[in-house]
Write a protein that holds these residues in place. Structure first.
Motif, PDB file in Angstrom:
ATOM      1  N   LEU A 205      71.167  -2.766 101.819  1.00  0.00           N
ATOM      2  CA  LEU A 205      70.798  -1.561 101.083  1.00  0.00           C
ATOM      3  C   LEU A 205      71.948  -0.560 101.074  1.00  0.00           C
ATOM      4  O   LEU A 205      71.731   0.646 101.162  1.00  0.00           O
ATOM      5  N   SER A 206      73.151  -1.081 100.947  1.00  0.00           N
ATOM      6  CA  SER A 206      74.280  -0.223 100.623  1.00  0.00           C
ATOM      7  C   SER A 206      74.083   0.301  99.196  1.00  0.00           C
ATOM      8  O   SER A 206      73.242  -0.200  98.450  1.00  0.00           O
ATOM      9  N   ASP A 207      74.854   1.291  98.833  1.00  0.00           N
ATOM     10  CA  ASP A 207      74.694   1.885  97.503  1.00  0.00           C
ATOM     11  C   ASP A 207      74.864   0.847  96.390  1.00  0.00           C
ATOM     12  O   ASP A 207      74.287   0.975  95.310  1.00  0.00           O
ATOM     13  N   TYR A 208      75.639  -0.202  96.680  1.00  0.00           N
ATOM     14  CA  TYR A 208      75.886  -1.212  95.648  1.00  0.00           C
ATOM     15  C   TYR A 208      74.653  -2.071  95.411  1.00  0.00           C
ATOM     16  O   TYR A 208      74.304  -2.385  94.274  1.00  0.00           O
ATOM     17  N   PHE A 209      73.987  -2.446  96.471  1.00  0.00           N
ATOM     18  CA  PHE A 209      72.862  -3.379  96.350  1.00  0.00           C
ATOM     19  C   PHE A 209      71.518  -2.699  96.187  1.00  0.00           C
ATOM     20  O   PHE A 209      70.551  -3.323  95.748  1.00  0.00           O
ATOM     21  N   VAL A 210      71.392  -1.453  96.562  1.00  0.00           N
ATOM     22  CA  VAL A 210      70.073  -0.824  96.630  1.00  0.00           C
ATOM     23  C   VAL A 210      69.335  -0.822  95.288  1.00  0.00           C
ATOM     24  O   VAL A 210      68.111  -0.966  95.288  1.00  0.00           O
ATOM     25  N   PRO A 211      70.014  -0.694  94.151  1.00  0.00           N
ATOM     26  CA  PRO A 211      69.233  -0.667  92.895  1.00  0.00           C
ATOM     27  C   PRO A 211      68.376  -1.901  92.663  1.00  0.00           C
ATOM     28  O   PRO A 211      67.322  -1.810  92.035  1.00  0.00           O
ATOM     29  N   THR A 212      68.821  -3.042  93.155  1.00  0.00           N
ATOM     30  CA  THR A 212      68.055  -4.268  92.926  1.00  0.00           C
ATOM     31  C   THR A 212      67.296  -4.735  94.166  1.00  0.00           C
ATOM     32  O   THR A 212      66.332  -5.479  94.040  1.00  0.00           O
ATOM     33  N   HIS A 213      67.713  -4.287  95.321  1.00  0.00           N
ATOM     34  CA  HIS A 213      67.110  -4.809  96.548  1.00  0.00           C
ATOM     35  C   HIS A 213      66.112  -3.868  97.196  1.00  0.00           C
ATOM     36  O   HIS A 213      65.417  -4.270  98.138  1.00  0.00           O
ATOM     37  N   TRP A 214      66.002  -2.650  96.736  1.00  0.00           N
ATOM     38  CA  TRP A 214      65.185  -1.694  97.475  1.00  0.00           C
ATOM     39  C   TRP A 214      63.721  -2.096  97.632  1.00  0.00           C
ATOM     40  O   TRP A 214      63.089  -1.742  98.625  1.00  0.00           O
TER      41      TRP A 214
END
Length: 131
Positions: free
Chosen positions: A103-112
């Motif tokens: 849930l870094s800023d890069y992944f959070v849009p799809t993984h949250w």
């Protein structure tokens, strides 16, 4: 490991409001994405909102325009302001601390919304919407 604690659950009438708080004693939540999930009796736990480390916010369609997630930097909490509550909003609400990797800023849009992307969970706070 950061251990979150939820508070603020209560009994409220339909159309009412509640504010939930997620805190972590002795730790700052600023370094993590923080998610809110809820679970109704007999149903799976569902993701309802997340705030990324960079401040971007994400919502499930069921709560969009009614719920607001934000960081209260003075209290060191991540709060969930819930307005216009519906009967189907009832359940146990959980706060979760995001994995710094997943849930870094890069992944959070799809993984949250994915529960196993969170490293630690609170015990939950009960929200009951009833007339």
């Amino acid at each position: 490991q950061v251990q979150p604690v939820e508070s603020g659950g209560d009994l409220v009438q339909p159309g009412g409001s509640l504010r939930l708080s997620c805190s972590a004693s002795g730790n700052t939540l600023d370094d993590y994405a923080i998610g809110w999930f809820r679970q109704a009796p007999g149903k799976d736990r569902e993701a309802i909102s997340c705030i990324a480390k960079n401040g971007y916010t994400y919502y499930d369609d069921s709560v969009k325009d009614r719920f607001t997630i934000f960081r209260d930097n003075f209290k060191n909490t991540v709060d969930l302001q819930m307005n216009n509550l519906l009967l189907e909003d009832s359940g146990t609400y959980y706060c979760a601390v995001g994995s710094p990797l997943w849930l870094s800023d890069y992944f959070v849009p799809t993984h949250w919304p994915v529960a196993n992307r969170y490293d630690s969970w609170g015990q939950g706070t009960q929200v009951t919407v009833s007339s």
